[in-house]
Design a protein around this motif. Structure first.
Motif, PDB file in Angstrom:
ATOM      1  N   CYS A  61      16.919  -6.048   6.202  1.00 35.89           N
ATOM      2  CA  CYS A  61      17.150  -5.130   5.084  1.00 35.89           C
ATOM      3  C   CYS A  61      16.218  -3.936   5.199  1.00 35.89           C
ATOM      4  N   LEU A  62      16.733  -2.783   4.866  1.00 31.68           N
ATOM      5  CA  LEU A  62      15.897  -1.578   4.886  1.00 31.68           C
ATOM      6  C   LEU A  62      15.913  -0.931   3.509  1.00 31.68           C
ATOM      7  N   VAL A  63      14.717  -0.547   3.069  1.00 33.28           N
ATOM      8  CA  VAL A  63      14.580   0.170   1.800  1.00 33.28           C
ATOM      9  C   VAL A  63      14.113   1.585   2.104  1.00 33.28           C
ATOM     10  N   LEU A  64      14.816   2.553   1.558  1.00 32.50           N
ATOM     11  CA  LEU A  64      14.472   3.953   1.812  1.00 32.50           C
ATOM     12  C   LEU A  64      13.620   4.474   0.664  1.00 32.50           C
ATOM     13  N   LEU A  65      12.359   4.790   0.973  1.00 28.96           N
ATOM     14  CA  LEU A  65      11.463   5.359  -0.038  1.00 28.96           C
ATOM     15  C   LEU A  65      11.524   6.878   0.058  1.00 28.96           C
ATOM     16  N   THR A  66      11.995   7.504  -1.004  1.00 30.60           N
ATOM     17  CA  THR A  66      12.354   8.917  -0.912  1.00 30.60           C
ATOM     18  C   THR A  66      11.286   9.891  -1.380  1.00 30.60           C
ATOM     19  N   GLY A  67      10.212   9.395  -2.006  1.00 33.64           N
ATOM     20  CA  GLY A  67       9.200  10.357  -2.446  1.00 33.64           C
ATOM     21  C   GLY A  67       7.908   9.690  -2.885  1.00 33.64           C
ATOM     22  N   SER A  68       6.844  10.489  -2.909  1.00 35.97           N
ATOM     23  CA  SER A  68       5.506   9.992  -3.223  1.00 35.97           C
ATOM     24  C   SER A  68       5.313   9.750  -4.711  1.00 35.97           C
ATOM     25  N   GLY A  69       4.608   8.697  -5.016  1.00 37.07           N
ATOM     26  CA  GLY A  69       4.282   8.377  -6.398  1.00 37.07           C
ATOM     27  C   GLY A  69       3.417   9.431  -7.067  1.00 37.07           C
ATOM     28  N   LEU A  70       2.698  10.209  -6.249  1.00 35.46           N
ATOM     29  CA  LEU A  70       1.874  11.273  -6.826  1.00 35.46           C
ATOM     30  C   LEU A  70       2.727  12.337  -7.498  1.00 35.46           C
ATOM     31  N   LYS A  71       4.022  12.360  -7.166  1.00 38.98           N
ATOM     32  CA  LYS A  71       4.921  13.351  -7.755  1.00 38.98           C
ATOM     33  C   LYS A  71       5.133  13.115  -9.234  1.00 38.98           C
ATOM     34  N   ASP A  72       4.908  11.901  -9.675  1.00 41.69           N
ATOM     35  CA  ASP A  72       5.225  11.593 -11.063  1.00 41.69           C
ATOM     36  C   ASP A  72       4.298  10.508 -11.593  1.00 41.69           C
ATOM     37  N   GLY A  84       0.811  -1.207   0.000  1.00 41.33           N
ATOM     38  CA  GLY A  84       0.000   0.000   0.000  1.00 41.33           C
ATOM     39  C   GLY A  84       0.844   1.256   0.000  1.00 41.33           C
ATOM     40  N   LEU A  85       2.067   1.144  -0.524  1.00 45.80           N
ATOM     41  CA  LEU A  85       2.973   2.302  -0.536  1.00 45.80           C
ATOM     42  C   LEU A  85       3.185   2.739  -1.977  1.00 45.80           C
ATOM     43  N   PHE A  86       2.749   3.947  -2.281  1.00 46.08           N
ATOM     44  CA  PHE A  86       2.812   4.450  -3.647  1.00 46.08           C
ATOM     45  C   PHE A  86       4.037   5.363  -3.753  1.00 46.08           C
ATOM     46  N   ALA A  87       5.092   4.840  -4.371  1.00 50.16           N
ATOM     47  CA  ALA A  87       6.380   5.532  -4.380  1.00 50.16           C
ATOM     48  C   ALA A  87       6.703   6.063  -5.771  1.00 50.16           C
ATOM     49  N   GLU A  88       7.469   7.138  -5.813  1.00 50.80           N
ATOM     50  CA  GLU A  88       7.890   7.639  -7.124  1.00 50.80           C
ATOM     51  C   GLU A  88       8.979   6.705  -7.681  1.00 50.80           C
ATOM     52  N   PRO A  89       9.230   6.794  -9.000  1.00 44.18           N
ATOM     53  CA  PRO A  89      10.179   5.846  -9.607  1.00 44.18           C
ATOM     54  C   PRO A  89      11.530   5.795  -8.890  1.00 44.18           C
ATOM     55  N   ALA A  90      12.093   6.946  -8.553  1.00 50.83           N
ATOM     56  CA  ALA A  90      13.393   6.942  -7.880  1.00 50.83           C
ATOM     57  C   ALA A  90      13.336   6.140  -6.585  1.00 50.83           C
ATOM     58  N   ALA A  91      12.236   6.306  -5.851  1.00 48.97           N
ATOM     59  CA  ALA A  91      12.093   5.605  -4.578  1.00 48.97           C
ATOM     60  C   ALA A  91      11.959   4.097  -4.796  1.00 48.97           C
ATOM     61  N   ALA A  92      11.166   3.734  -5.783  1.00 49.34           N
ATOM     62  CA  ALA A  92      10.950   2.318  -6.067  1.00 49.34           C
ATOM     63  C   ALA A  92      12.238   1.655  -6.560  1.00 49.34           C
ATOM     64  N   THR A  93      13.145   2.450  -7.085  1.00 51.14           N
ATOM     65  CA  THR A  93      14.433   1.922  -7.542  1.00 51.14           C
ATOM     66  C   THR A  93      15.138   1.179  -6.409  1.00 51.14           C
ATOM     67  N   ALA A  94      15.045   1.713  -5.214  1.00 48.56           N
ATOM     68  CA  ALA A  94      15.694   1.061  -4.071  1.00 48.56           C
ATOM     69  C   ALA A  94      15.089  -0.310  -3.811  1.00 48.56           C
TER      70      ALA A  94
END
Lengths: 435, 435
Positions: free
Chosen positions: A391-402, A362-372
């Protein structure tokens, strides 16, 4: 303990400890290791940037260095109770924005891959005021500006950094000026303009906008927020590591996957853990894996290089589409020093990761974030990671951004008549191919 | 104390108190006040919805009613310490999504208007997993479904409710099916699809999609999340009131401005405060002002009506563009009972409010959310509100959800050459007209 050579004023002699009654931290050049008093503002190391002027990536990026033994002596409770203020380049926490910066959720789950269970932590930094990780950096820059009565902050950015400084500055009553290449898509600029920032569209490349912003900050006395130029952005970004450590109750992950563009986020994450190590609060640094798109591989491909070769970037993950990573040298040093790693993923894998994060967590991430996230899956497949590793994944931004970049990857079903049978037919059809 | 008439099974006799060992809450019809056991699931009051079938707005929307005296006897510490679980229609908090639902920031500032200082609180519910207030409702619906082993949740929605249930269900391993009118813009559907929900595009109006979703939930045993149909959405929405009360340390605002479409959010906010009143934790209900767009005025204009007249809605604030407010009767009752108020704002004022919230507070809100802020400004201008009154504005969603509608209101400057003088010229030009 901490050396300080102020090349301009010689306030301090080489080998002097930091007198914290005079200054809380010093600047240290990442490359020549020269140290400078923080009583006079410094963007880059004057020595290293002099010899490398106009050369990219720049040398002479500075780090803020604190009196770690003194902070350690005060004890962990003092540090945590005061929200780590002793490790920030500002005097008074009240100069930070009142917006909720950071304090983002850390989600824990089990990730099964090839019969192996991995403990997966996801740090969701889309939950920031302007919906990206960049708010951590903007907040620190803005707080410093407030403390030093600087009213105007300038940045060159096409995306998250620009909207972040625009929003954070607005909340602090400061004026942000954002320089963008003229070709930046209008949708990206909407958020920046609404925050009341002034946008200057520069008829040229991102690098030209970057250089002009530096010229302008020198000419007009504006504070410059540019990454790998203003050392405070790393100070903001490192806060995520303190938070992870707190949320894991003093534990740390084994491996952290971080999306990499210019390398500033990775450096920030490393610096945060390094400071916890200096303070004796952790006894090792997590393995950090830089994840990049295959079309923008300039940190991963050059992480061991003496003579880096940068190729023109081209990936749909535009926040990390970077030809010359401006924080390259610091990132390389950190990856070397703490045995970090790197991995590349295809754009297609990034799109799959966006859908995977959304449909599973349920996490909608922007492409850069999903890259991780894509990088984590690939890394675990290719490497023999022991089970139960955290393991930790850092999600850096919202998918609504793009929204645009993912829109092509989805398929809208054909309309049906408002009828139960038609509905059933379509759902069966949805199910049919291979499900 | 709490009456219970189960028209189907007659488990309980009229006038019986709730036996909390048997059930935690009962359903009560908003209109005829009949009470029903919660041991058997009920969407609408069977009596009221029978006589009103196919009539809009529907009668017979149900409320969950708890054993307030018993909860009060357990004490406030028990209630707060257990995260208000006694007031939720679920047994075990662990059935709630692990995503951070609610716990959104409450910002405090001073708002000056016509020489008067108002204490302004802004509750920023864009900071939710899918970036809207709707997650509060979806979370409760999803938790109930989990507790009752229901795997599929259906909803009719074009926007926030649809993406919310899609995201929340995904995080819980549930299947969401979202029925949308075929004309819904693809950008809005992207988020829903990425979360792994199934979209059914219905060749018809929103109302037809709504009706089909109800038919489908009956036919296939899916759980239906529709607003003013599933009583649990109000149970989720009321949590914002508990949070405000907690964040204000047991105080409450004097006036709360809430954007209104079908009236479900207002009803949720009221129910939360009403329950705090029932428990003796507050001694009055805040004045709640329903704010609507002039082009969608059907609650505000009919709030005192015996015979409501609904006009076709037309506003850029599409989350609150509603011709027939489905929770009309409950909203009207609450506004009457607790002397609420209503106000209309122009679309132009909504756009101004978006820019005002962004440029002053760094809060980028969607049009519907900014409507509440616009309403506050207008209300304070038109009404003699004493100074130092505490006003709260509820921001219900992120501006990133709807970039399109604001894009026309902003103006991108013409590009300049990468040159300091050109830069200066443009900034002066920016400043010139009336600033």
């Amino acid at each position: 303990m901490y050396l300080c050579l102020n090349v301009k004023k010689k306030i301090f002699q080489y080998n002097d400890p930091i007198d914290t009654s005079i200054m809380k931290y010093i600047f240290q050049c990442n490359d020549c290791k020269a140290e400078y008093s923080s009583r006079e503002w410094q963007y880059l190391c004057p020595e290293c940037s002099k010899t490398n002027i106009n050369e990219l990536p720049p040398k002479g990026v500075l780090k803020c260095v604190y009196d770690y033994p003194a902070i350690a002596r005060k004890g962990i409770q003092q540090l945590v109770g005061s929200h780590f203020i002793d490790l920030y380049p500002i005097e008074d926490e009240r100069n930070m924005p009142t917006l909720r910066i950071g304090r983002t959720p850390l989600y824990e789950s089990i990730f099964e891959l090839h019969g192996k269970s991995i403990k997966l932590y996801i740090k969701d930094d889309s939950q920031n005021p302007t919906f990206s990780f960049k708010d951590r950096a903007s907040a620190m820059v803005s707080a410093y500006a407030k403390e030093h009565n600087i009213q105007t902050i300038v940045a060159a950015s096409t995306g998250n950094a620009g909207s972040s400084i625009a929003g954070i500055a607005a909340s602090q009553g400061q004026q942000a000026i954002v320089l963008v290449p003229a070709k930046a898509p209008p949708a990206k600029l909407t958020q920046i303009l609404l925050y009341g920032a002034k946008i200057v569209a520069v008829d040229g490349s991102y690098d030209e906008a970057f250089d002009l912003s530096i010229e302008a900050s020198k000419a007009f006395g504006w504070f410059n927020r540019n990454t790998a130029y203003n050392p405070l952005t790393i100070e903001g970004k490192k806060t995520v590591s303190f938070e992870i450590w707190e949320q894991m109750k003093g534990e740390i992950p084994d491996i952290i996957f971080v999306p990499a563009g210019d390398g500033a986020i990775i450096s920030g994450v490393y610096k945060g853990f390094e400071e916890l190590l200096f303070l004796g609060l952790i006894d090792r640094i997590p393995k950090i894996v830089a994840v990049q798109a295959e079309g923008s591989p300039n940190i991963v491909n050059n992480r061991f290089s003496q003579k880096p070769v940068f190729i023109k970037s081209n990936t749909l993950a535009d926040s990390i589409s970077v030809t010359i990573p401006r924080n390259y040298y610091m990132t390389q040093d950190y990856l070397y020093k703490y045995a970090g790693d790197g991995i590349l993923v295809k754009d297609k894998e990034i799109l799959t990761a966006i859908a995977g994060l959304a449909s599973r967590y349920g996490l909608f991430a922007e492409p850069a974030a999903a890259t991780a996230f894509a990088g984590m899956k690939k890394y675990l497949t290719e490497n023999d990671v022991e089970k139960n590793k955290r393991c930790l994944v850092l999600l850096t931004g919202s998918g609504l951004k793009d929204i645009q970049s993912v829109q092509n990857s989805i398929h809208l079903p054909a309309p049906v008549k408002p009828d139960l049978k038609e509905l059933q037919k379509q759902l069966d059809y949805n199910k049919a191919p291979g499900q």
